[in-house]
Design a protein around this motif. Structure first.
Motif, short mmCIF file in Angstrom:
data_model
loop_
_atom_site.label_atom_id
_atom_site.label_comp_id
_atom_site.label_asym_id
_atom_site.label_seq_id
_atom_site.Cartn_x
_atom_site.Cartn_y
_atom_site.Cartn_z
N HIS A 51 0.85 -1.19 0.00
CA HIS A 51 0.00 0.00 0.00
C HIS A 51 0.89 1.24 0.00
O HIS A 51 1.87 1.32 0.74
N ILE A 52 0.54 2.21 -0.85
CA ILE A 52 1.22 3.50 -0.87
C ILE A 52 0.26 4.53 -0.29
O ILE A 52 -0.80 4.77 -0.87
N PRO A 53 0.59 5.13 0.86
CA PRO A 53 -0.30 6.14 1.46
C PRO A 53 -0.46 7.36 0.55
O PRO A 53 0.47 7.73 -0.17
N TYR A 54 -1.61 7.99 0.63
CA TYR A 54 -1.93 9.17 -0.17
C TYR A 54 -0.92 10.28 0.08
O TYR A 54 -0.53 10.54 1.21
N ASN A 55 -0.47 10.94 -0.99
CA ASN A 55 0.44 12.07 -0.91
C ASN A 55 -0.02 13.08 -1.95
O ASN A 55 0.04 12.82 -3.15
N SER A 56 -0.48 14.25 -1.49
CA SER A 56 -1.05 15.23 -2.41
C SER A 56 0.00 15.98 -3.22
O SER A 56 -0.30 16.58 -4.24
#
Length: 147
Positions: A101-106
């Motif tokens: 899983h790649i956490p959200y990064n804006s």
């Protein structure tokens, strides 16, 4: 959800009688990425192919693959152990699969770095690494869902 398929080739040399430039290899990768509420789920599977074992006459190939998430810098391994695995086709070998899983990064787009290669295992004579020892590629995944 996006599914992408990649094939990467690497010219290689191995100083074993009968092998030489036949140590060249290719890695086939299938990547599935899907957005979730907290980021992106990534599924990767890989196979490897080389004529090195056939050119040498004996021995086996031990392919390996590492994937690095460039946002979190975490490394995931798709490696099969000596004596494990099976042939998929003539000279094709399963390397493995992984899910992470790649956490959200804006502020950044999701990218992974792939590094892969193999060892030639000649049994009692030992193992040999081709030159160059691996290939590296950066793969851009689809953008995160905007929140």
């Amino acid at each position: 959800m996006t599914i992408k398929s990649f094939s990467f080739s690497q010219l290689a040399d191995m100083r074993i009688e009968g092998v030489g430039i036949h140590a060249s290899y290719s890695i086939d990768i299938v990547i599935k990425d899907e957005n979730s509420s907290s980021g992106k789920n990534v599924y990767i599977s890989a196979t490897g192919k080389s004529n090195a074992a056939r050119a040498a006459g004996t021995g086996s190939l031990l392919f390996w693959c590492k994937v690095r998430d460039l946002l979190s810098n975490k490394i995931y391994s798709l490696e099969r152990k000596k004596g494990e695995g099976f042939a998929v086709g003539f000279d094709d070998f399963v390397i493995g699969s992984i899910m992470f899983h790649i956490p959200y990064n804006s502020s950044s787009a999701p990218k992974i770095e792939l590094e892969a290669g193999y060892l030639y295992d000649a049994g009692y004579a030992g193992t040999v690494i081709p030159f160059p020892r691996s290939l590296k590629r950066v793969i851009a995944l689809t953008q995160f869902n905007r929140r």
